[in-house]
Design a protein around this motif. Structure first.
Motif, PDB file in Angstrom:
ATOM      1  N   LYS A 112       0.835  -1.186   0.000  1.00  0.00           N
ATOM      2  CA  LYS A 112       0.000   0.000   0.000  1.00  0.00           C
ATOM      3  C   LYS A 112       0.881   1.251   0.000  1.00  0.00           C
ATOM      4  O   LYS A 112       1.840   1.348   0.754  1.00  0.00           O
ATOM      5  CB  LYS A 112      -0.902  -0.019   1.224  1.00  0.00           C
ATOM      6  N   LEU A 113       0.531   2.222  -0.829  1.00  0.00           N
ATOM      7  CA  LEU A 113       1.273   3.477  -0.888  1.00  0.00           C
ATOM      8  C   LEU A 113       0.991   4.304   0.358  1.00  0.00           C
ATOM      9  O   LEU A 113      -0.078   4.197   0.960  1.00  0.00           O
ATOM     10  CB  LEU A 113       0.871   4.266  -2.127  1.00  0.00           C
ATOM     11  N   LYS A 114       1.917   5.135   0.742  1.00  0.00           N
ATOM     12  CA  LYS A 114       1.733   5.999   1.905  1.00  0.00           C
ATOM     13  C   LYS A 114       0.764   7.136   1.614  1.00  0.00           C
ATOM     14  O   LYS A 114       0.200   7.715   2.515  1.00  0.00           O
ATOM     15  CB  LYS A 114       3.068   6.585   2.352  1.00  0.00           C
ATOM     16  N   LEU A 115       0.588   7.477   0.357  1.00  0.00           N
ATOM     17  CA  LEU A 115      -0.264   8.587  -0.035  1.00  0.00           C
ATOM     18  C   LEU A 115      -1.609   8.051  -0.487  1.00  0.00           C
ATOM     19  O   LEU A 115      -1.669   7.074  -1.229  1.00  0.00           O
ATOM     20  CB  LEU A 115       0.414   9.353  -1.168  1.00  0.00           C
ATOM     21  N   GLY A 116      -2.680   8.660  -0.038  1.00  0.00           N
ATOM     22  CA  GLY A 116      -4.020   8.250  -0.436  1.00  0.00           C
ATOM     23  C   GLY A 116      -4.596   9.225  -1.445  1.00  0.00           C
ATOM     24  O   GLY A 116      -3.869   9.964  -2.109  1.00  0.00           O
ATOM     25  N   ALA A 117      -5.913   9.254  -1.538  1.00  0.00           N
ATOM     26  CA  ALA A 117      -6.590  10.146  -2.474  1.00  0.00           C
ATOM     27  C   ALA A 117      -6.268  11.604  -2.132  1.00  0.00           C
ATOM     28  O   ALA A 117      -6.081  11.960  -0.972  1.00  0.00           O
ATOM     29  CB  ALA A 117      -8.086   9.912  -2.421  1.00  0.00           C
ATOM     30  N   ILE A 118      -6.216  12.439  -3.141  1.00  0.00           N
ATOM     31  CA  ILE A 118      -5.871  13.848  -2.980  1.00  0.00           C
ATOM     32  C   ILE A 118      -7.145  14.662  -2.774  1.00  0.00           C
ATOM     33  O   ILE A 118      -8.067  14.584  -3.582  1.00  0.00           O
ATOM     34  CB  ILE A 118      -5.113  14.371  -4.224  1.00  0.00           C
TER      35      ILE A 118
END
Length: 78
Positions: free
Chosen positions: A3-9
């Protein structure tokens, strides 16, 4: 896939900054935007919009920064 550390913007009122980064960092940012778009199902029309959430995530998870910030807030209250 991890899982990426960044989610939806999220949309927020921006403050404009001008920065320079190495070409390798820019290429990595483009690649990150592609992976994030696939993972979230949201197109990333402007990968530069990822910079602010990445910085925010970095600062939110930096333990040394959190300790220093708490120390400064405590010292300012006294």
């Amino acid at each position: 896939m991890a899982k990426l550390k960044l989610g939806a913007i999220t949309d927020d009122k921006p403050v404009k900054l001008t920065v320079e980064c190495p070409a390798t960092v820019h290429r990595d940012l483009l690649a990150y935007a592609e992976v994030l778009a696939r993972e979230t199902g949201q197109p990333i029309p402007d990968p530069l919009k990822l910079v602010a959430p990445m910085l925010a995530r970095f600062m939110a998870t930096d333990r040394a920064f959190a300790r220093a910030r708490r120390r400064n807030q405590t010292a300012g209250e006294g």
